[in-house]
Design a protein around this motif. Structure first.
Motif, PDB file in Angstrom:
ATOM      1  N   GLU A 123      53.251  47.776  43.017  1.00  0.00           N
ATOM      2  CA  GLU A 123      52.229  47.491  43.592  1.00  0.00           C
ATOM      3  C   GLU A 123      51.938  45.935  44.184  1.00  0.00           C
ATOM      4  OE1 GLU A 123      49.175  51.001  42.447  1.00  0.00           O
ATOM      5  OE2 GLU A 123      49.644  49.490  40.794  1.00  0.00           O
ATOM      6  N   ARG A 124      52.810  45.256  43.188  1.00  0.00           N
ATOM      7  CA  ARG A 124      52.716  43.750  43.232  1.00  0.00           C
ATOM      8  C   ARG A 124      51.107  43.254  43.120  1.00  0.00           C
ATOM      9  NH1 ARG A 124      57.790  41.175  44.487  1.00  0.00           N
ATOM     10  NH2 ARG A 124      59.037  43.318  44.544  1.00  0.00           N
ATOM     11  N   TYR A 125      50.480  43.801  42.211  1.00  0.00           N
ATOM     12  CA  TYR A 125      49.162  43.466  41.832  1.00  0.00           C
ATOM     13  C   TYR A 125      49.254  42.105  40.520  1.00  0.00           C
ATOM     14  CZ  TYR A 125      47.603  47.602  44.177  1.00  0.00           C
ATOM     15  OH  TYR A 125      47.257  48.276  45.004  1.00  0.00           O
ATOM     16  N   MET A 126      50.441  42.278  39.795  1.00  0.00           N
ATOM     17  CA  MET A 126      50.723  41.366  39.001  1.00  0.00           C
ATOM     18  C   MET A 126      52.160  40.735  39.007  1.00  0.00           C
ATOM     19  SD  MET A 126      49.086  40.434  36.027  1.00  0.00           S
ATOM     20  CE  MET A 126      47.490  40.914  35.039  1.00  0.00           C
ATOM     21  N   PRO A 127      52.389  39.419  38.789  1.00  0.00           N
ATOM     22  CA  PRO A 127      53.774  38.769  39.168  1.00  0.00           C
ATOM     23  C   PRO A 127      55.003  39.308  38.539  1.00  0.00           C
ATOM     24  CG  PRO A 127      52.280  37.343  37.805  1.00  0.00           C
ATOM     25  CD  PRO A 127      51.494  38.471  38.162  1.00  0.00           C
ATOM     26  N   ASN A 128      54.795  39.835  37.555  1.00  0.00           N
ATOM     27  CA  ASN A 128      56.050  40.451  36.740  1.00  0.00           C
ATOM     28  C   ASN A 128      55.772  41.311  35.764  1.00  0.00           C
ATOM     29  OD1 ASN A 128      55.607  38.534  34.401  1.00  0.00           O
ATOM     30  ND2 ASN A 128      55.788  36.904  35.911  1.00  0.00           N
ATOM     31  N   PRO A 129      56.765  42.448  35.241  1.00  0.00           N
ATOM     32  CA  PRO A 129      56.256  42.866  34.116  1.00  0.00           C
ATOM     33  C   PRO A 129      55.974  42.361  33.039  1.00  0.00           C
ATOM     34  CG  PRO A 129      58.298  43.653  35.174  1.00  0.00           C
ATOM     35  CD  PRO A 129      57.884  42.305  35.812  1.00  0.00           C
ATOM     36  N   ASP A 130      56.362  41.108  32.688  1.00  0.00           N
ATOM     37  CA  ASP A 130      55.594  40.609  31.369  1.00  0.00           C
ATOM     38  C   ASP A 130      54.172  40.033  31.560  1.00  0.00           C
ATOM     39  OD1 ASP A 130      58.088  40.565  30.210  1.00  0.00           O
ATOM     40  OD2 ASP A 130      58.698  38.134  30.605  1.00  0.00           O
ATOM     41  N   ALA A 131      53.728  39.705  32.707  1.00  0.00           N
ATOM     42  CA  ALA A 131      52.422  39.600  32.689  1.00  0.00           C
ATOM     43  C   ALA A 131      51.665  40.796  32.631  1.00  0.00           C
ATOM     44  CB  ALA A 131      52.101  38.949  34.201  1.00  0.00           C
ATOM     45  N   MET A 132      51.871  42.095  33.237  1.00  0.00           N
ATOM     46  CA  MET A 132      51.301  43.142  33.176  1.00  0.00           C
ATOM     47  C   MET A 132      51.446  43.741  31.819  1.00  0.00           C
ATOM     48  SD  MET A 132      49.621  45.339  34.820  1.00  0.00           S
ATOM     49  CE  MET A 132      48.877  46.924  34.394  1.00  0.00           C
ATOM     50  N   GLY A 197      41.961  44.296  36.630  1.00  0.00           N
ATOM     51  CA  GLY A 197      41.857  45.772  36.064  1.00  0.00           C
ATOM     52  C   GLY A 197      42.147  46.999  37.190  1.00  0.00           C
ATOM     53  N   ALA A 198      42.606  47.918  36.863  1.00  0.00           N
ATOM     54  CA  ALA A 198      42.660  49.238  37.710  1.00  0.00           C
ATOM     55  C   ALA A 198      41.297  49.605  37.760  1.00  0.00           C
ATOM     56  CB  ALA A 198      43.297  50.268  37.144  1.00  0.00           C
ATOM     57  N   GLY A 199      40.687  50.726  38.922  1.00  0.00           N
ATOM     58  CA  GLY A 199      39.574  51.063  39.076  1.00  0.00           C
ATOM     59  C   GLY A 199      38.965  51.483  37.706  1.00  0.00           C
ATOM     60  N   GLU A 216      27.933  42.694  23.716  1.00  0.00           N
ATOM     61  CA  GLU A 216      27.244  43.511  24.723  1.00  0.00           C
ATOM     62  C   GLU A 216      27.573  42.892  26.088  1.00  0.00           C
ATOM     63  OE1 GLU A 216      23.590  45.970  22.749  1.00  0.00           O
ATOM     64  OE2 GLU A 216      23.165  44.017  23.619  1.00  0.00           O
ATOM     65  N   LYS A 217      28.326  43.455  26.780  1.00  0.00           N
ATOM     66  CA  LYS A 217      28.601  42.948  28.129  1.00  0.00           C
ATOM     67  C   LYS A 217      28.950  44.000  29.146  1.00  0.00           C
ATOM     68  CE  LYS A 217      31.597  39.275  27.930  1.00  0.00           C
ATOM     69  NZ  LYS A 217      30.665  38.193  28.284  1.00  0.00           N
ATOM     70  N   ALA A 218      28.288  43.726  30.386  1.00  0.00           N
ATOM     71  CA  ALA A 218      28.247  44.405  31.549  1.00  0.00           C
ATOM     72  C   ALA A 218      29.606  44.267  32.291  1.00  0.00           C
ATOM     73  CB  ALA A 218      27.209  44.517  32.552  1.00  0.00           C
ATOM     74  N   VAL A 219      30.390  45.090  33.010  1.00  0.00           N
ATOM     75  CA  VAL A 219      31.611  44.668  33.658  1.00  0.00           C
ATOM     76  C   VAL A 219      31.567  45.236  34.927  1.00  0.00           C
ATOM     77  CG1 VAL A 219      34.232  45.166  33.713  1.00  0.00           C
ATOM     78  CG2 VAL A 219      33.049  44.995  31.338  1.00  0.00           C
ATOM     79  N   ILE A 220      31.822  44.357  36.044  1.00  0.00           N
ATOM     80  CA  ILE A 220      31.952  44.793  37.248  1.00  0.00           C
ATOM     81  C   ILE A 220      33.385  45.072  37.877  1.00  0.00           C
ATOM     82  CG2 ILE A 220      31.744  43.678  39.633  1.00  0.00           C
ATOM     83  CD1 ILE A 220      29.286  42.161  38.820  1.00  0.00           C
ATOM     84  N   GLY A 221      33.605  46.188  38.473  1.00  0.00           N
ATOM     85  CA  GLY A 221      34.981  46.562  38.896  1.00  0.00           C
ATOM     86  C   GLY A 221      35.149  47.003  40.292  1.00  0.00           C
ATOM     87  N   GLY A 222      36.210  47.503  40.883  1.00  0.00           N
ATOM     88  CA  GLY A 222      36.161  48.058  42.105  1.00  0.00           C
ATOM     89  C   GLY A 222      37.267  47.061  42.991  1.00  0.00           C
ATOM     90  N   MET A 223      37.814  46.228  42.264  1.00  0.00           N
ATOM     91  CA  MET A 223      38.644  45.110  43.006  1.00  0.00           C
ATOM     92  C   MET A 223      40.052  45.764  43.058  1.00  0.00           C
ATOM     93  SD  MET A 223      36.264  43.675  41.988  1.00  0.00           S
ATOM     94  CE  MET A 223      35.011  42.184  42.079  1.00  0.00           C
ATOM     95  N   ASP A 224      40.378  46.741  42.431  1.00  0.00           N
ATOM     96  CA  ASP A 224      41.716  47.570  42.547  1.00  0.00           C
ATOM     97  C   ASP A 224      42.151  47.863  43.959  1.00  0.00           C
ATOM     98  OD1 ASP A 224      44.196  48.822  42.082  1.00  0.00           O
ATOM     99  OD2 ASP A 224      43.103  50.498  40.922  1.00  0.00           O
ATOM    100  N   PHE A 230      38.817  55.545  46.907  1.00  0.00           N
ATOM    101  CA  PHE A 230      38.018  56.595  46.380  1.00  0.00           C
ATOM    102  C   PHE A 230      36.459  55.883  46.245  1.00  0.00           C
ATOM    103  CE2 PHE A 230      42.111  57.844  44.618  1.00  0.00           C
ATOM    104  CZ  PHE A 230      42.307  58.852  45.480  1.00  0.00           C
ATOM    105  N   MET A 231      36.069  54.787  46.886  1.00  0.00           N
ATOM    106  CA  MET A 231      34.826  54.198  46.985  1.00  0.00           C
ATOM    107  C   MET A 231      34.292  54.031  48.189  1.00  0.00           C
ATOM    108  SD  MET A 231      35.823  51.429  43.744  1.00  0.00           S
ATOM    109  CE  MET A 231      33.933  51.116  43.637  1.00  0.00           C
ATOM    110  N   LYS A 232      32.977  53.807  48.402  1.00  0.00           N
ATOM    111  CA  LYS A 232      32.605  53.595  49.670  1.00  0.00           C
ATOM    112  C   LYS A 232      32.843  52.286  50.117  1.00  0.00           C
ATOM    113  CE  LYS A 232      28.352  56.172  48.913  1.00  0.00           C
ATOM    114  NZ  LYS A 232      26.889  56.271  48.542  1.00  0.00           N
ATOM    115  N   THR A 233      32.744  51.910  51.283  1.00  0.00           N
ATOM    116  CA  THR A 233      33.055  50.671  51.751  1.00  0.00           C
ATOM    117  C   THR A 233      31.891  49.570  51.324  1.00  0.00           C
ATOM    118  OG1 THR A 233      33.729  51.366  54.087  1.00  0.00           O
ATOM    119  CG2 THR A 233      33.200  49.096  53.946  1.00  0.00           C
ATOM    120  N   ASP A 234      32.345  48.444  50.757  1.00  0.00           N
ATOM    121  CA  ASP A 234      31.679  47.320  50.385  1.00  0.00           C
ATOM    122  C   ASP A 234      31.282  47.710  48.817  1.00  0.00           C
ATOM    123  OD1 ASP A 234      31.966  45.910  52.535  1.00  0.00           O
ATOM    124  OD2 ASP A 234      30.204  46.739  53.610  1.00  0.00           O
TER     125      ASP A 234
END
Length: 281
Positions: A123-132, A197-199, A216-224, A230-234
């Motif tokens: 998928e080329r989301y990470m530069p190499n298997p070691d980084a993943m 991260g993945a979705g 206690e931390k909130a997490v924003i996602g959806g950049m995968d 599987f998400m609405k536009t924007d």
């Protein structure tokens, strides 16, 4: 906070935000939800089988089913989605949702540069298997406390059930309100994170990571890119642990939503956005 108080507070919060879609709660249970969306039973998977060369990934992929895809169906039908050890659907999702440990080495290549000499270029989301691999070991979700990981609307938690996390799906203006309310509640300028991260990693894997760290931390996602279908536009995800979410609801009376602030102009943009997307019905 009792579940009914959470539901009442959520209704008030949604009105302030201008959000029409009820957030989902996620919890672990040994009871499979009825009429829920989830993967079919797949061939057994494990690192041990993989290391022995006994894992046929072509066979594994025959029952591929994305966590985000099943959550998308649940959202559209106002129902539940699930994943389990046997009904895993995706080897990455199985790891991020605590259904298997350790992760399969396959995913290190699949998300990065693929396998040399094969048609799978990755998928080329990470530069190499070691980084993943480093990423996978960092997230390191805990072992699941029950057989099923279930995502469903907050209003469907009954009989003493309680969500471990609350997940919002929101466009930027609404996300602004969620973000600021988390900061206002905690006074912590870094209480919201957006790691790679993945979705489903950002929807659940990273929130589990922070909870296990006692943060206690909130997490924003959806950049995968693979999850965007599987998400609405924007649209992005905003996951918050229940402990922080309860505090956010309790802090509403003193927040910007109940005072003369710039949120009023943002709220008008929320309405314009809903109208533009045909969601103002």
């Amino acid at each position: 906070m009792a579940m009914q108080s959470i539901l009442d507070g959520t209704a008030t919060f949604m009105e302030h935000l201008g959000l029409s879609e009820e957030p989902l709660g996620v919890h672990y249970t040994d009871t499979k939800p009825e009429n829920a969306y989830g993967p079919k039973t797949g061939t057994p998977i494990s690192r041990e089988l993989e290391d022995r060369g006994e894992l046929d990934m072509q066979e594994v992929m025959k029952t591929f089913s994305c966590v985000m895809g099943n959550v998308w169906l649940a959202r559209k039908k106002h129902g539940a989605a699930f994943i389990s050890t046997e009904e895993y659907g995706c080897v990455g999702g199985a790891y991020y949702c605590s259904m298997m440990k350790p992760h399969l080495r396959f995913i290190e290549h699949y998300v990065s540069t693929g396998f040399e000499g094969t048609p799978m270029h990755g998928e080329r989301y990470m530069p190499n298997p070691d980084a993943m691999r480093e990423f996978m070991l960092k997230v390191n979700p805990r072992k699941a406390p029950a057989k099923y990981c279930v995502f469903k609307p907050l209003s469907q938690f009954t009989g003493g059930e309680e969500p471990e996390f609350v997940i919002f799906f929101a466009r930027p203006e609404v996300l602004t309100g969620l973000f600021i309310q988390a900061v206002f509640t905690t006074g912590d300028m870094e209480c919201v994170a957006t790691p790679f991260g993945a979705g489903c990693t950002n929807m659940l894997g990273w929130p589990l990571y922070y909870k296990e760290k006692g943060v206690e931390k909130a997490v924003i996602g959806g950049m995968d890119p693979s999850a965007r279908k599987f998400m609405k536009t924007d649209e992005l995800t905003f996951t918050v642990p229940l402990s922080l979410y309860e505090k956010m609801l309790s802090a509403l009376p003193e927040s910007m939503f109940n005072h003369d602030t710039d949120w009023k102009s943002v709220r008008k943009k929320v309405e314009r956005s809903a109208k533009a997307w045909g969601e103002d019905k």
